[in-house]
Write a protein that holds these residues in place. Structure first.
Motif, PDB file in Angstrom:
ATOM      1  N   ILE A   1       0.845  -1.200   0.000  1.00 47.84           N
ATOM      2  CA  ILE A   1       0.000   0.000   0.000  1.00 47.84           C
ATOM      3  C   ILE A   1       0.875   1.242   0.000  1.00 47.84           C
ATOM      4  O   ILE A   1       0.596   2.209  -0.717  1.00 47.84           O
ATOM      5  N   ALA A   2       1.946   1.232   0.775  1.00 50.39           N
ATOM      6  CA  ALA A   2       2.862   2.371   0.810  1.00 50.39           C
ATOM      7  C   ALA A   2       3.435   2.650  -0.574  1.00 50.39           C
ATOM      8  O   ALA A   2       3.512   3.806  -1.013  1.00 50.39           O
ATOM      9  N   SER A   3       3.821   1.587  -1.265  1.00 47.37           N
ATOM     10  CA  SER A   3       4.361   1.728  -2.614  1.00 47.37           C
ATOM     11  C   SER A   3       3.317   2.295  -3.574  1.00 47.37           C
ATOM     12  O   SER A   3       3.620   3.164  -4.400  1.00 47.37           O
ATOM     13  N   ASP A   4       2.079   1.801  -3.465  1.00 47.68           N
ATOM     14  CA  ASP A   4       0.992   2.329  -4.301  1.00 47.68           C
ATOM     15  C   ASP A   4       0.774   3.816  -4.043  1.00 47.68           C
ATOM     16  O   ASP A   4       0.639   4.603  -4.982  1.00 47.68           O
ATOM     17  N   LEU A   5       0.718   4.200  -2.766  1.00 41.81           N
ATOM     18  CA  LEU A   5       0.506   5.607  -2.431  1.00 41.81           C
ATOM     19  C   LEU A   5       1.636   6.471  -2.974  1.00 41.81           C
ATOM     20  O   LEU A   5       1.396   7.528  -3.560  1.00 41.81           O
ATOM     21  N   GLN A   6       2.865   6.022  -2.792  1.00 42.54           N
ATOM     22  CA  GLN A   6       4.005   6.787  -3.278  1.00 42.54           C
ATOM     23  C   GLN A   6       3.931   6.962  -4.796  1.00 42.54           C
ATOM     24  O   GLN A   6       4.143   8.056  -5.315  1.00 42.54           O
ATOM     25  N   ALA A   7       3.610   5.901  -5.511  1.00 43.15           N
ATOM     26  CA  ALA A   7       3.506   5.978  -6.980  1.00 43.15           C
ATOM     27  C   ALA A   7       2.394   6.930  -7.406  1.00 43.15           C
ATOM     28  O   ALA A   7       2.580   7.744  -8.316  1.00 43.15           O
ATOM     29  N   ILE A   8       1.249   6.846  -6.757  1.00 40.88           N
ATOM     30  CA  ILE A   8       0.128   7.742  -7.078  1.00 40.88           C
ATOM     31  C   ILE A   8       0.541   9.190  -6.892  1.00 40.88           C
ATOM     32  O   ILE A   8       0.297  10.043  -7.755  1.00 40.88           O
ATOM     33  N   LEU A   9       1.166   9.479  -5.768  1.00 41.45           N
ATOM     34  CA  LEU A   9       1.552  10.857  -5.458  1.00 41.45           C
ATOM     35  C   LEU A   9       2.626  11.367  -6.407  1.00 41.45           C
ATOM     36  O   LEU A   9       2.529  12.484  -6.932  1.00 41.45           O
TER      37      LEU A   9
ATOM     38  N   GLU B   1       6.027  15.430  -4.267  1.00 44.51           N
ATOM     39  CA  GLU B   1       7.248  14.878  -3.703  1.00 44.51           C
ATOM     40  C   GLU B   1       6.900  14.165  -2.399  1.00 44.51           C
ATOM     41  O   GLU B   1       6.310  14.766  -1.503  1.00 44.51           O
ATOM     42  N   VAL B   2       7.249  12.915  -2.299  1.00 42.15           N
ATOM     43  CA  VAL B   2       7.028  12.159  -1.068  1.00 42.15           C
ATOM     44  C   VAL B   2       8.276  12.336  -0.211  1.00 42.15           C
ATOM     45  O   VAL B   2       9.360  11.869  -0.576  1.00 42.15           O
ATOM     46  N   VAL B   3       8.118  13.028   0.921  1.00 36.85           N
ATOM     47  CA  VAL B   3       9.267  13.324   1.781  1.00 36.85           C
ATOM     48  C   VAL B   3       9.652  12.147   2.656  1.00 36.85           C
ATOM     49  O   VAL B   3      10.741  12.113   3.213  1.00 36.85           O
TER      50      VAL B   3
ATOM     51  N   GLU C   1      -7.325   5.792  -6.671  1.00 37.42           N
ATOM     52  CA  GLU C   1      -6.325   6.833  -6.906  1.00 37.42           C
ATOM     53  C   GLU C   1      -6.948   8.222  -6.884  1.00 37.42           C
ATOM     54  O   GLU C   1      -6.439   9.142  -6.251  1.00 37.42           O
ATOM     55  N   ARG C   2      -8.072   8.368  -7.545  1.00 36.79           N
ATOM     56  CA  ARG C   2      -8.697   9.700  -7.627  1.00 36.79           C
ATOM     57  C   ARG C   2      -9.125  10.212  -6.255  1.00 36.79           C
ATOM     58  O   ARG C   2      -9.120  11.410  -6.012  1.00 36.79           O
ATOM     59  N   THR C   3      -9.483   9.310  -5.349  1.00 32.95           N
ATOM     60  CA  THR C   3      -9.893   9.716  -4.002  1.00 32.95           C
ATOM     61  C   THR C   3      -8.701  10.269  -3.234  1.00 32.95           C
ATOM     62  O   THR C   3      -8.824  11.273  -2.515  1.00 32.95           O
ATOM     63  N   ILE C   4      -7.546   9.640  -3.380  1.00 35.44           N
ATOM     64  CA  ILE C   4      -6.331  10.131  -2.735  1.00 35.44           C
ATOM     65  C   ILE C   4      -5.999  11.531  -3.251  1.00 35.44           C
ATOM     66  O   ILE C   4      -5.785  12.466  -2.472  1.00 35.44           O
ATOM     67  N   LEU C   5      -5.970  11.678  -4.552  1.00 31.09           N
ATOM     68  CA  LEU C   5      -5.615  12.967  -5.147  1.00 31.09           C
ATOM     69  C   LEU C   5      -6.662  14.034  -4.848  1.00 31.09           C
ATOM     70  O   LEU C   5      -6.327  15.206  -4.646  1.00 31.09           O
ATOM     71  N   GLN C   6      -7.935  13.642  -4.796  1.00 30.38           N
ATOM     72  CA  GLN C   6      -8.994  14.594  -4.484  1.00 30.38           C
ATOM     73  C   GLN C   6      -8.859  15.124  -3.056  1.00 30.38           C
ATOM     74  O   GLN C   6      -9.122  16.304  -2.801  1.00 30.38           O
ATOM     75  N   SER C   7      -8.413  14.287  -2.126  1.00 30.79           N
ATOM     76  CA  SER C   7      -8.242  14.753  -0.742  1.00 30.79           C
ATOM     77  C   SER C   7      -7.211  15.865  -0.668  1.00 30.79           C
ATOM     78  O   SER C   7      -7.355  16.801   0.120  1.00 30.79           O
ATOM     79  N   ILE C   8      -6.194  15.769  -1.501  1.00 31.43           N
ATOM     80  CA  ILE C   8      -5.155  16.801  -1.520  1.00 31.43           C
ATOM     81  C   ILE C   8      -5.687  18.070  -2.166  1.00 31.43           C
ATOM     82  O   ILE C   8      -5.547  19.168  -1.621  1.00 31.43           O
ATOM     83  N   SER C   9      -6.343  17.926  -3.315  1.00 28.85           N
ATOM     84  CA  SER C   9      -6.822  19.124  -4.016  1.00 28.85           C
ATOM     85  C   SER C   9      -7.942  19.809  -3.226  1.00 28.85           C
ATOM     86  O   SER C   9      -8.043  21.029  -3.246  1.00 28.85           O
ATOM     87  N   ASP C  10      -8.766  19.042  -2.502  1.00 30.07           N
ATOM     88  CA  ASP C  10      -9.815  19.664  -1.678  1.00 30.07           C
ATOM     89  C   ASP C  10      -9.213  20.527  -0.582  1.00 30.07           C
ATOM     90  O   ASP C  10      -9.766  21.571  -0.235  1.00 30.07           O
ATOM     91  N   THR C  11      -8.086  20.127  -0.075  1.00 28.03           N
ATOM     92  CA  THR C  11      -7.427  20.875   0.998  1.00 28.03           C
ATOM     93  C   THR C  11      -6.880  22.180   0.490  1.00 28.03           C
ATOM     94  O   THR C  11      -6.868  23.181   1.195  1.00 28.03           O
ATOM     95  N   TYR C  12      -6.396  22.198  -0.739  1.00 31.68           N
ATOM     96  CA  TYR C  12      -5.704  23.380  -1.249  1.00 31.68           C
ATOM     97  C   TYR C  12      -6.473  24.125  -2.332  1.00 31.68           C
ATOM     98  O   TYR C  12      -5.911  24.946  -3.010  1.00 31.68           O
TER      99      TYR C  12
END
Length: 113
Positions: A12-20, A26-28, A100-111
């Motif tokens: 899951i960590a690898s999937d999240l990193q790839a999506i981001l 940048e995954v810090v 994937e779209r849900t992960i990215l949407q959470s970021i864009s909703d914040t900003y």
């Protein structure tokens, strides 16, 4: 954006990193334990994705520390939203398995304005 990930399942960590990263973020750091994550809370990131049940316990303390620093975050978890303490019940919650779209949407909703 610079994003921290707390996830103890390596797949899951690898999937999240790839999506981001595929979306230009940048995954810090991808951390698997609470102790490891606490060491990096001041690393200068803009957003965090937190699994709830990780090595060392639940990530609610990390979540509270992020909230105190005004760093936005979302939970990405197989737990239930009702498992969140009342102080964190308004935080974005992305259930596993996620899209994937849900992960990215959470970021864009914040900003978004």
């Amino acid at each position: 954006m610079r994003i921290l990930v707390l996830e103890d399942d390596p797949f899951i960590a690898s999937d999240l990193q790839a999506i981001l990263e595929d979306d230009g973020h940048e995954v810090v750091g991808v951390f698997t334990s609470l102790a490891e994550t606490y060491e990096h809370l001041d690393d200068g990131f803009d957003y965090a994705l937190l699994d709830i049940d990780v090595v060392g316990g639940k990530s609610f303390g990390v979540a509270s520390a992020l909230a105190e620093r005004d760093i936005p975050f979302a939970f990405v978890s197989a737990s239930q939203p009702g498992d969140l303490p009342s102080s964190l019940c308004r935080v974005a919650f992305i259930p596993k398995p996620f899209e994937e779209r849900t992960i990215l949407q959470s970021i864009s909703d914040t900003y978004s304005c």
